[in-house]
Design an enzyme around this catalytic site. Structure first.
Site, PDB file in Angstrom:
ATOM      1  N   SER A 111       0.837  -1.145   0.011  1.00 39.92           N
ATOM      2  CA  SER A 111      -0.085  -0.179   0.020  1.00 39.92           C
ATOM      3  C   SER A 111       0.664   1.412  -0.042  1.00 39.92           C
ATOM      4  CB  SER A 111      -1.010   0.101   1.183  1.00 39.92           C
ATOM      5  OG  SER A 111      -1.582   1.170   1.252  1.00 39.92           O
ATOM      6  N   LYS A 136       3.146  -4.004   6.767  1.00 47.15           N
ATOM      7  CA  LYS A 136       3.399  -4.059   5.298  1.00 47.15           C
ATOM      8  C   LYS A 136       4.946  -3.567   5.115  1.00 47.15           C
ATOM      9  CE  LYS A 136      -1.448  -2.985   3.962  1.00 47.15           C
ATOM     10  NZ  LYS A 136      -1.614  -4.322   3.203  1.00 47.15           N
TER      11      LYS A 136
END
Length: 221
Positions: A111, A136
């Site tokens: 992302s 992430k």
């Protein structure tokens, strides 16, 4: 060219759109997913499936055994209320299993807001997402350190409408915007065919839906 793809996250969202794109390219796909019901649905489409949980390394290793795998694609991630997120642990397991299985290449979808692209996010968005973005980023760093040939794609805000054809990749981490899931999938499928995307990190946005008027260089896949 990757003819045998192991896809984690094919149940929904970007992963499901990637699956459609791979099938359209006549690519052999093994989908790793938790739902027996969805597995049955995918099998009717000619997709080989393996049932398991990305948080269980042994289940992933078993799923990767017994069939050739040229490349792993992961779109998995969990919402903050899910308890232990798969964003880091699940992707770490997939990366480690891929190394053990002798896979050469790994495409990880994360992302915008991860890593140095954090500067592109509005402060309010960062505050809402900072815990999952940290997970992430850890997954990205684990992949980079793994020795696998990697491509990391960081989409912006996701929409579910049909593809626009305006999805682009950029190496500029200061760019943010929105993009349709189907356009992210198209970009991922194009990366499969391009060695130019090896060992690169990209942000993925719709060129007509960026958050600012800043000009940026699009990466030609």
């Amino acid at each position: 060219m990757s003819n045998h793809v192991f896809l984690a996250g094919a149940s929904q969202g970007v992963g499901r759109e990637i699956l459609k794109g791979l099938l359209a390219q006549d690519t052999s796909v093994k989908a790793f997913l938790r739902s027996e019901l969805i597995a049955t649905e995918l099998q009717t489409m000619g997709v080989e499936t393996a049932i398991g949980d990305a948080l269980n390394l042994e289940q992933i290793e078993q799923a990767m055994a017994g069939s050739p795998i040229d490349l792993v694609i992961s779109t998995i991630g969990g919402k903050p209320q899910d308890g232990e997120r798969s964003d880091y642990t699940g992707n770490k397991n997939l990366i480690d299993a891929a190394v053990k299985a002798g896979v050469k290449r790994f495409i990880l979808v994360t992302s915008i807001g991860s890593g140095e692209s954090v500067a592109a996010l509005p402060l309010q968005a960062f505050e809402a997402l900072k815990e999952v973005l940290a997970e992430k980023e850890k997954a990205e760093q684990h992949l980079i350190a793994s020795g696998l040939t990697y491509t990391i794609i960081r989409p912006g805000g996701l929409k579910s409408e049909p593809a626009t054809g305006n999805g682009v990749l950029t190496e500029d981490p200061k760019i943010a915007g929105t993009i349709h899931r189907a356009d992210v999938a198209d970009l991922v499928c194009r990366c499969l065919k391009s060695d130019r995307t090896n060992n690169k990190i990209f942000s993925a946005v719709d060129r007509t839906m960026t958050y600012s008027d800043a000009t940026f260089e699009e990466f030609a896949v």
